[in-house]
Write a protein that holds these residues in place. Structure first.
Motif, PDB file in Angstrom:
ATOM      1  N   TYR A   8      -9.054 -18.486 -27.803  1.00 20.85           N
ATOM      2  CA  TYR A   8      -9.960 -19.627 -27.727  1.00 20.85           C
ATOM      3  C   TYR A   8     -10.152 -20.292 -29.084  1.00 20.85           C
ATOM      4  O   TYR A   8     -11.157 -20.958 -29.325  1.00 20.85           O
ATOM      5  CB  TYR A   8     -11.315 -19.198 -27.150  1.00 20.85           C
ATOM      6  CG  TYR A   8     -11.225 -18.776 -25.716  1.00 20.85           C
ATOM      7  CD1 TYR A   8     -10.941 -19.698 -24.710  1.00 20.85           C
ATOM      8  CD2 TYR A   8     -11.403 -17.445 -25.352  1.00 20.85           C
ATOM      9  CE1 TYR A   8     -10.842 -19.302 -23.388  1.00 20.85           C
ATOM     10  CE2 TYR A   8     -11.307 -17.042 -24.033  1.00 20.85           C
ATOM     11  CZ  TYR A   8     -11.025 -17.979 -23.053  1.00 20.85           C
ATOM     12  OH  TYR A   8     -10.922 -17.598 -21.750  1.00 20.85           O
ATOM     13  N   GLY A   9      -9.206 -20.109 -29.958  1.00 19.90           N
ATOM     14  CA  GLY A   9      -9.227 -20.844 -31.217  1.00 19.90           C
ATOM     15  C   GLY A   9     -10.351 -20.452 -32.138  1.00 19.90           C
ATOM     16  O   GLY A   9     -10.903 -21.294 -32.844  1.00 19.90           O
ATOM     17  N   VAL A  11     -13.569 -19.503 -31.622  1.00 21.26           N
ATOM     18  CA  VAL A  11     -14.804 -20.205 -31.295  1.00 21.26           C
ATOM     19  C   VAL A  11     -15.962 -19.608 -32.086  1.00 21.26           C
ATOM     20  O   VAL A  11     -16.106 -18.383 -32.156  1.00 21.26           O
ATOM     21  CB  VAL A  11     -15.101 -20.073 -29.782  1.00 21.26           C
ATOM     22  CG1 VAL A  11     -16.407 -20.771 -29.426  1.00 21.26           C
ATOM     23  CG2 VAL A  11     -13.957 -20.660 -28.977  1.00 21.26           C
ATOM     24  N   TYR A 364     -10.989 -25.825 -30.876  1.00 24.91           N
ATOM     25  CA  TYR A 364     -11.855 -24.948 -30.079  1.00 24.91           C
ATOM     26  C   TYR A 364     -12.762 -25.763 -29.152  1.00 24.91           C
ATOM     27  O   TYR A 364     -13.070 -25.338 -28.029  1.00 24.91           O
ATOM     28  CB  TYR A 364     -12.671 -24.009 -30.983  1.00 24.91           C
ATOM     29  CG  TYR A 364     -14.069 -24.469 -31.322  1.00 24.91           C
ATOM     30  CD1 TYR A 364     -15.110 -24.363 -30.391  1.00 24.91           C
ATOM     31  CD2 TYR A 364     -14.370 -25.004 -32.580  1.00 24.91           C
ATOM     32  CE1 TYR A 364     -16.390 -24.775 -30.703  1.00 24.91           C
ATOM     33  CE2 TYR A 364     -15.646 -25.413 -32.903  1.00 24.91           C
ATOM     34  CZ  TYR A 364     -16.661 -25.303 -31.958  1.00 24.91           C
ATOM     35  OH  TYR A 364     -17.934 -25.713 -32.270  1.00 24.91           O
TER      36      TYR A 364
END
Length: 461
Positions: A8-9, A11, A364
């Motif tokens: 998820y980058g 987050v 994100y």
């Protein structure tokens, strides 16, 4: 999503925690689905017995299905949501044959929230413009007209309907509690328009009749667009509230469920803080609870509220101007569906949508938007399936087709797949077996269906 999950980058923890809470609150498991469906079915029964039930179960006085031999020329006017649609429908001699000329007129916001005179005047003027454009002759014998009015009405007969309450964001004064046919006819007569209203039609009933005209396996007609509703045929002997109607025993009569009002008493639907806000800020707080969790007029607003929440609570979009995001209903269902349908790895479609709101998202933030859209739309599809399953349980329907009309269904493949999969869960079909209840795209309920109902009403006279 979990904090620090690389997929998820990275987050930020504050955002990840809030998103996880939102996902959990929107999750509806199998046991909850079945509990909702069981309560739903019992409320359908109550609506057939009483005029003051939560789900109105409005009797439409449309008896039986078309036989394919209907013919003639009919005017149909459909007032359903954003647009007014006027048609001339010619049912030709060959079975199932028809020709349609149509025109759409956008309903202005000031009409949707204005007075009765403004509303009926707009409809009459639009009809007049249509008749002139298509050179419908002003003959001595007026053309039969079906009025598709997709709001809850109480009907004593097919040419009568008292509006119970506005839905879908409408708030026109001077109409609730009055016969909409009488009000519209007065304006049509004053303007000397060459039509006579022979049937008041709900779009769900039109979808049911038009669908069955083409596909005999269709037993339920459903609308899934701005609003959410369904219609089906019920045996008159199973409708205690019209036991003194004089209809022949065994007669089948169409029921417009108006089941968008399901669970207004808040017993089973898992409402979240965002659902409470949508209801509070709607034109009719406390009404249409089920519809507000499922239908197109509201799901985009759920997304907007979530993004505002994450911006204020967790600092999402902290580098962008979010003022446009603060406008109520800035996100519509088309935007939500487009976000959910964006399968590109870099989420270019989502990025383009957010740029319209002056937001320059980080990777994100794009991923969070995709997750939120999927969360909202998955819950909507799963709750939507409960209404269909409840009718099937109540009628003991083991196998049928459901004709579904509406852009949220026809243009949104992920929704259709999720709803179909949820029906399997609720109705407990064996693994590997084919679907017993098929959701089928249906169209022309407000034109072909309305014309057919007009023909049926004249045939029964």
């Amino acid at each position: 999503m979990t904090v620090g999950d690389e997929s998820y980058g990275n987050v930020p923890p504050a955002v990840a925690v809030e998103v996880e809470m939102i996902k959990n609150s929107f999750s509806v498991d199998k046991d909850t689905l079945r509990k909702i469906t069981g309560h739903f079915a019992s409320q359908l029964e109550k609506g057939l017995a009483s005029y003051d039930s939560e789900i109105p179960m409005n009797v439409t006085w449309v008896t039986g299905y078309p036989n394919g031999k209907e013919s003639g020329s009919y005017i149909t006017v459909d007032m359903g949501g954003t647009n007014l649609r006027v048609c001339q429908v010619v049912l030709t001699e060959e079975p199932g044959g028809h020709n349609v000329a149509q025109e759409k007129f956008k309903l202005p916001d000031n009409v949707r929230g204005g007075s009765a005179d403004e509303l009926w005047g707009f409809i009459a003027d639009s009809l007049d413009a249509f008749l002139r454009k298509y050179t419908v002759k002003r003959q001595s014998e007026k053309l039969p007209m079906a009025f598709t009015f997709s709001y809850p009405v109480t009907q004593n007969n097919i040419r009568h309907g008292i509006l119970q309450r506005w839905t879908k964001g409408f708030d026109v004064s001077g109409v609730e509690g009055y016969d909409v046919i009488e009000q519209l006819e007065q304006v049509l007569q004053r303007k000397n328009l060459p039509v006579t209203i022979v049937a008041l039609v709900n779009d769900t009933t039109g979808t049911l009749i038009a669908g069955a005209y083409k596909d005999p396996e269709i037993k339920i007609g459903c609308i899934f667009s701005t609003g959410c509703n369904a219609a089906y045929m019920e045996d008159v002997d199973s409708i205690p509230k019209i036991s003194k109607s004089g209809l022949r025993p065994g007669t089948e009569i169409a029921i417009n469920t108006e089941y968008g009002a399901f669970d207004n008493s808040h017993h089973v639907l898992p409402r979240t803080q965002f659902d409470h806000t949508v209801d509070k800020e709607s034109t009719r707080p406390g009404q249409q609870t089920y519809e507000k969790m499922v239908a197109g007029h509201y799901v985009g607003e759920l997304m907007r509220l979530m993004l505002v929440h994450l911006h204020k609570r967790a600092g999402m979009f902290s580098q962008s101007d979010c003022s446009k995001l603060n406008c109520n209903n800035a996100f519509d269902s088309k935007i939500l569906a487009a976000i959910d349908e964006d399968n590109t790895e870099s989420h270019t479609g989502i990025r383009d949508i957010l740029k319209r709101f002056n937001i320059d998202p980080t990777p994100y933030e794009l991923e969070v938007c995709a997750i939120l859209a999927e969360t909202i739309c998955t819950r909507a599809a799963r709750l939507y399936a409960c209404g269909i399953a409840a009718i099937c349980q109540k009628k003991r329907i083991q196998r049928c087709h459901v004709g579904v009309d509406g852009s949220m269904f026809s243009n949104y493949s992920k929704f259709r797949k999720r709803a179909a999969a949820t029906l399997r869960e609720i109705l407990n079909w064996p693994d590997g077996s084919e679907d017993q209840i098929l959701l089928c795209p249906a169209e022309d309920g407000s034109s072909i269906g309305a014309a057919l109902i007009a023909a049926l009403s004249l045939r029964s006279d």
